[in-house]
Design a protein around this motif. Structure first.
Motif, PDB file in Angstrom:
ATOM      1  N   GLY A  29      11.166  24.930  16.407  1.00  0.00           N
ATOM      2  CA  GLY A  29       9.857  24.365  16.118  1.00  0.00           C
ATOM      3  C   GLY A  29       9.275  24.670  14.754  1.00  0.00           C
ATOM      4  O   GLY A  29       8.159  24.267  14.444  1.00  0.00           O
ATOM      5  N   TYR A  30      10.021  25.384  13.921  1.00  0.00           N
ATOM      6  CA  TYR A  30       9.540  25.657  12.563  1.00  0.00           C
ATOM      7  C   TYR A  30       9.763  24.437  11.695  1.00  0.00           C
ATOM      8  O   TYR A  30      10.757  23.720  11.860  1.00  0.00           O
ATOM      9  N   ASP A  31       8.858  24.195  10.746  1.00  0.00           N
ATOM     10  CA  ASP A  31       9.092  23.127   9.782  1.00  0.00           C
ATOM     11  C   ASP A  31      10.206  23.582   8.833  1.00  0.00           C
ATOM     12  O   ASP A  31      10.568  24.764   8.790  1.00  0.00           O
ATOM     13  N   ALA A  32      10.753  22.647   8.084  1.00  0.00           N
ATOM     14  CA  ALA A  32      11.910  22.939   7.235  1.00  0.00           C
ATOM     15  C   ALA A  32      11.636  24.050   6.227  1.00  0.00           C
ATOM     16  O   ALA A  32      12.504  24.904   5.992  1.00  0.00           O
ATOM     17  N   GLY A  33      10.464  24.074   5.636  1.00  0.00           N
ATOM     18  CA  GLY A  33      10.138  25.096   4.641  1.00  0.00           C
ATOM     19  C   GLY A  33      10.130  26.495   5.228  1.00  0.00           C
ATOM     20  O   GLY A  33      10.734  27.424   4.683  1.00  0.00           O
ATOM     21  N   ARG A  34       9.435  26.654   6.343  1.00  0.00           N
ATOM     22  CA  ARG A  34       9.386  27.968   6.987  1.00  0.00           C
ATOM     23  C   ARG A  34      10.762  28.360   7.528  1.00  0.00           C
ATOM     24  O   ARG A  34      11.165  29.518   7.446  1.00  0.00           O
ATOM     25  N   ALA A  35      11.480  27.391   8.078  1.00  0.00           N
ATOM     26  CA  ALA A  35      12.818  27.675   8.608  1.00  0.00           C
ATOM     27  C   ALA A  35      13.746  28.153   7.495  1.00  0.00           C
ATOM     28  O   ALA A  35      14.526  29.088   7.696  1.00  0.00           O
ATOM     29  N   LEU A  36      13.658  27.545   6.338  1.00  0.00           N
ATOM     30  CA  LEU A  36      14.499  27.951   5.204  1.00  0.00           C
ATOM     31  C   LEU A  36      14.195  29.378   4.780  1.00  0.00           C
ATOM     32  O   LEU A  36      15.110  30.182   4.553  1.00  0.00           O
ATOM     33  N   ALA A  50      11.990  32.506  17.495  1.00  0.00           N
ATOM     34  CA  ALA A  50      11.886  31.362  18.403  1.00  0.00           C
ATOM     35  C   ALA A  50      10.966  31.685  19.570  1.00  0.00           C
ATOM     36  O   ALA A  50      10.160  30.838  19.989  1.00  0.00           O
ATOM     37  N   GLY A  51      11.061  32.892  20.082  1.00  0.00           N
ATOM     38  CA  GLY A  51      10.239  33.296  21.214  1.00  0.00           C
ATOM     39  C   GLY A  51       8.758  33.272  20.910  1.00  0.00           C
ATOM     40  O   GLY A  51       7.938  32.928  21.774  1.00  0.00           O
ATOM     41  N   LEU A  52       8.409  33.640  19.708  1.00  0.00           N
ATOM     42  CA  LEU A  52       6.995  33.613  19.324  1.00  0.00           C
ATOM     43  C   LEU A  52       6.430  32.199  19.428  1.00  0.00           C
ATOM     44  O   LEU A  52       5.336  31.990  19.964  1.00  0.00           O
ATOM     45  N   LEU A  53       7.188  31.227  18.930  1.00  0.00           N
ATOM     46  CA  LEU A  53       6.723  29.838  19.016  1.00  0.00           C
ATOM     47  C   LEU A  53       6.690  29.367  20.466  1.00  0.00           C
ATOM     48  O   LEU A  53       5.755  28.663  20.869  1.00  0.00           O
ATOM     49  N   ALA A  54       7.695  29.750  21.219  1.00  0.00           N
ATOM     50  CA  ALA A  54       7.760  29.330  22.629  1.00  0.00           C
ATOM     51  C   ALA A  54       6.573  29.848  23.428  1.00  0.00           C
ATOM     52  O   ALA A  54       6.138  29.208  24.395  1.00  0.00           O
ATOM     53  N   ARG A  55       6.043  30.991  23.019  1.00  0.00           N
ATOM     54  CA  ARG A  55       4.886  31.561  23.710  1.00  0.00           C
ATOM     55  C   ARG A  55       3.564  31.077  23.126  1.00  0.00           C
ATOM     56  O   ARG A  55       2.499  31.571  23.489  1.00  0.00           O
ATOM     57  N   GLY A  56       3.608  30.109  22.199  1.00  0.00           N
ATOM     58  CA  GLY A  56       2.392  29.492  21.691  1.00  0.00           C
ATOM     59  C   GLY A  56       1.853  30.046  20.389  1.00  0.00           C
ATOM     60  O   GLY A  56       0.770  29.670  19.955  1.00  0.00           O
ATOM     61  N   CYS A  57       2.582  30.923  19.757  1.00  0.00           N
ATOM     62  CA  CYS A  57       2.132  31.493  18.486  1.00  0.00           C
ATOM     63  C   CYS A  57       2.221  30.417  17.400  1.00  0.00           C
ATOM     64  O   CYS A  57       3.224  29.709  17.301  1.00  0.00           O
ATOM     65  N   PRO A  58       1.189  30.262  16.580  1.00  0.00           N
ATOM     66  CA  PRO A  58       1.261  29.304  15.480  1.00  0.00           C
ATOM     67  C   PRO A  58       2.383  29.693  14.509  1.00  0.00           C
ATOM     68  O   PRO A  58       2.621  30.890  14.281  1.00  0.00           O
ATOM     69  N   PRO A  59       3.085  28.716  13.938  1.00  0.00           N
ATOM     70  CA  PRO A  59       4.209  29.008  13.045  1.00  0.00           C
ATOM     71  C   PRO A  59       3.873  29.945  11.884  1.00  0.00           C
ATOM     72  O   PRO A  59       4.654  30.834  11.556  1.00  0.00           O
ATOM     73  N   GLU A  60       2.699  29.789  11.289  1.00  0.00           N
ATOM     74  CA  GLU A  60       2.355  30.645  10.146  1.00  0.00           C
ATOM     75  C   GLU A  60       2.167  32.099  10.585  1.00  0.00           C
ATOM     76  O   GLU A  60       2.539  33.029   9.874  1.00  0.00           O
ATOM     77  N   THR A  61       1.610  32.293  11.792  1.00  0.00           N
ATOM     78  CA  THR A  61       1.448  33.643  12.316  1.00  0.00           C
ATOM     79  C   THR A  61       2.801  34.223  12.715  1.00  0.00           C
ATOM     80  O   THR A  61       3.087  35.400  12.425  1.00  0.00           O
ATOM     81  N   ALA A  62       3.632  33.422  13.355  1.00  0.00           N
ATOM     82  CA  ALA A  62       4.961  33.879  13.760  1.00  0.00           C
ATOM     83  C   ALA A  62       5.783  34.296  12.543  1.00  0.00           C
ATOM     84  O   ALA A  62       6.464  35.323  12.555  1.00  0.00           O
ATOM     85  N   MET A  63       5.677  33.521  11.496  1.00  0.00           N
ATOM     86  CA  MET A  63       6.413  33.834  10.262  1.00  0.00           C
ATOM     87  C   MET A  63       5.924  35.170   9.680  1.00  0.00           C
ATOM     88  O   MET A  63       6.729  35.998   9.265  1.00  0.00           O
ATOM     89  N   ALA A  64       4.625  35.382   9.669  1.00  0.00           N
ATOM     90  CA  ALA A  64       4.066  36.637   9.158  1.00  0.00           C
ATOM     91  C   ALA A  64       4.539  37.819   9.991  1.00  0.00           C
ATOM     92  O   ALA A  64       4.843  38.881   9.452  1.00  0.00           O
ATOM     93  N   ILE A  65       4.619  37.645  11.296  1.00  0.00           N
ATOM     94  CA  ILE A  65       5.088  38.716  12.164  1.00  0.00           C
ATOM     95  C   ILE A  65       6.550  39.031  11.876  1.00  0.00           C
ATOM     96  O   ILE A  65       6.943  40.200  11.793  1.00  0.00           O
ATOM     97  N   CYS A  66       7.351  37.990  11.729  1.00  0.00           N
ATOM     98  CA  CYS A  66       8.799  38.175  11.530  1.00  0.00           C
ATOM     99  C   CYS A  66       9.150  38.795  10.177  1.00  0.00           C
ATOM    100  O   CYS A  66      10.125  39.520  10.062  1.00  0.00           O
ATOM    101  N   LEU A  67       8.339  38.489   9.180  1.00  0.00           N
ATOM    102  CA  LEU A  67       8.639  39.011   7.843  1.00  0.00           C
ATOM    103  C   LEU A  67       7.900  40.300   7.619  1.00  0.00           C
ATOM    104  O   LEU A  67       8.176  41.077   6.796  1.00  0.00           O
TER     105      LEU A  67
END
Length: 67
Positions: A29-36, A50-67
């Protein structure tokens, strides 16, 4: 795979791993830029990302958590 293990791979394998990671993140569910960006950070756990998005986390927040 650790960053040290990743650095030892040959170029075709590196490309295949990065492509696979990118495709998995887009499918999650990440857009191409964030996925890259996330795919290029080999230390990012794809299951967590992937789990963060599946649980409803917004992509920008999920990305911040992962990085």
């Amino acid at each position: 795979m650790t960053a040290a293990q990743f650095e030892e791979l040959e170029t075709p394998v590196v490309e295949a791993v990065l492509r696979w990671r990118f495709e998995a993140l887009v499918e999650a569910g990440y857009d191409a830029g964030r996925a890259l960006i996330l795919a290029s950070h080999i230390e990012v756990d794809l299951h967590q990302a992937a789990g963060l998005l599946a649980r409803g986390c917004p992509p920008e927040t999920a990305m911040a958590i992962c990085l």
